[in-house]
Design an enzyme around this catalytic site. Structure first.
Site, PDB file in Angstrom:
ATOM      1  N   HIS A  22       0.839  -1.192   0.000  1.00  0.00           N
ATOM      2  CA  HIS A  22       0.000   0.000   0.000  1.00  0.00           C
ATOM      3  C   HIS A  22       0.875   1.243   0.000  1.00  0.00           C
ATOM      4  O   HIS A  22       1.691   1.429   0.886  1.00  0.00           O
ATOM      5  CB  HIS A  22      -0.912  -0.007   1.224  1.00  0.00           C
ATOM      6  CG  HIS A  22      -1.826   1.168   1.287  1.00  0.00           C
ATOM      7  ND1 HIS A  22      -2.041   1.869   2.428  1.00  0.00           N
ATOM      8  CD2 HIS A  22      -2.567   1.770   0.342  1.00  0.00           C
ATOM      9  CE1 HIS A  22      -2.877   2.862   2.186  1.00  0.00           C
ATOM     10  NE2 HIS A  22      -3.206   2.815   0.931  1.00  0.00           N
ATOM     11  N   ARG A  32      -7.324  14.594   2.627  1.00  0.00           N
ATOM     12  CA  ARG A  32      -7.473  13.176   2.360  1.00  0.00           C
ATOM     13  C   ARG A  32      -7.925  12.486   3.633  1.00  0.00           C
ATOM     14  O   ARG A  32      -7.427  12.757   4.711  1.00  0.00           O
ATOM     15  CB  ARG A  32      -6.126  12.603   1.913  1.00  0.00           C
ATOM     16  CG  ARG A  32      -6.159  11.152   1.589  1.00  0.00           C
ATOM     17  CD  ARG A  32      -4.775  10.733   1.051  1.00  0.00           C
ATOM     18  NE  ARG A  32      -4.786   9.342   0.707  1.00  0.00           N
ATOM     19  CZ  ARG A  32      -4.542   8.350   1.560  1.00  0.00           C
ATOM     20  NH1 ARG A  32      -4.253   8.626   2.806  1.00  0.00           N
ATOM     21  NH2 ARG A  32      -4.574   7.104   1.171  1.00  0.00           N
TER      22      ARG A  32
END
Length: 86
Positions: A22, A32
Site C-alpha cells: 500500500h 485526504r
C-alpha cells in the site's frame, strides 16, 4: 474506494487476487481521509486454496508471520508468499 487484498486472500484465491504494497501519493492541497480496517483469522487458521491445482502449499497464519519475521531479520524486507509456492 480502494481495497488492498492481503496475502491470505492471494493464497485463498490461488493468485487471482494479488496482494500489493500500500502506497499513497496524496495531493498537497486536497484533504485526504483514510480509514484502515484489518481482519485476521486465528494464528492456527489454515490458509489453503480450494482451486486446483493449488500454487501455494497450505500454511497457518502463524507460519506466515514467523517466516515474515525471519525474512525481515535476514533480508530487511518482507519476502511474502513466494516462500510458500509449490
Amino acid at each position: 474506494t480502494l481495497i488492498c487484498a492481503s496475502y491470505n486472500v492471494q493464497a485463498l484465491s490461488n493468485g487471482v487476487y494479488k496482494s500489493i504494497k500500500h502506497r499513497v501519493v496524496a495531493a498537497e492541497k486536497v484533504e485526504r481521509f483514510s480509514m484502515a480496517f484489518f481482519y485476521s483469522p486465528s494464528e492456527e487458521a489454515i490458509i489453503q486454496s480450494q482451486i486446483k491445482p493449488p500454487i501455494y502449499r497450505k500454511f497457518t497464519l502463524r507460519e506466515y508471520r514467523q517466516q515474515t519475521e525471519k525474512d525481515v531479520k535476514q533480508t530487511g524486507d518482507k519476502v511474502g508468499l513466494s516462500r510458500f509456492l509449490l
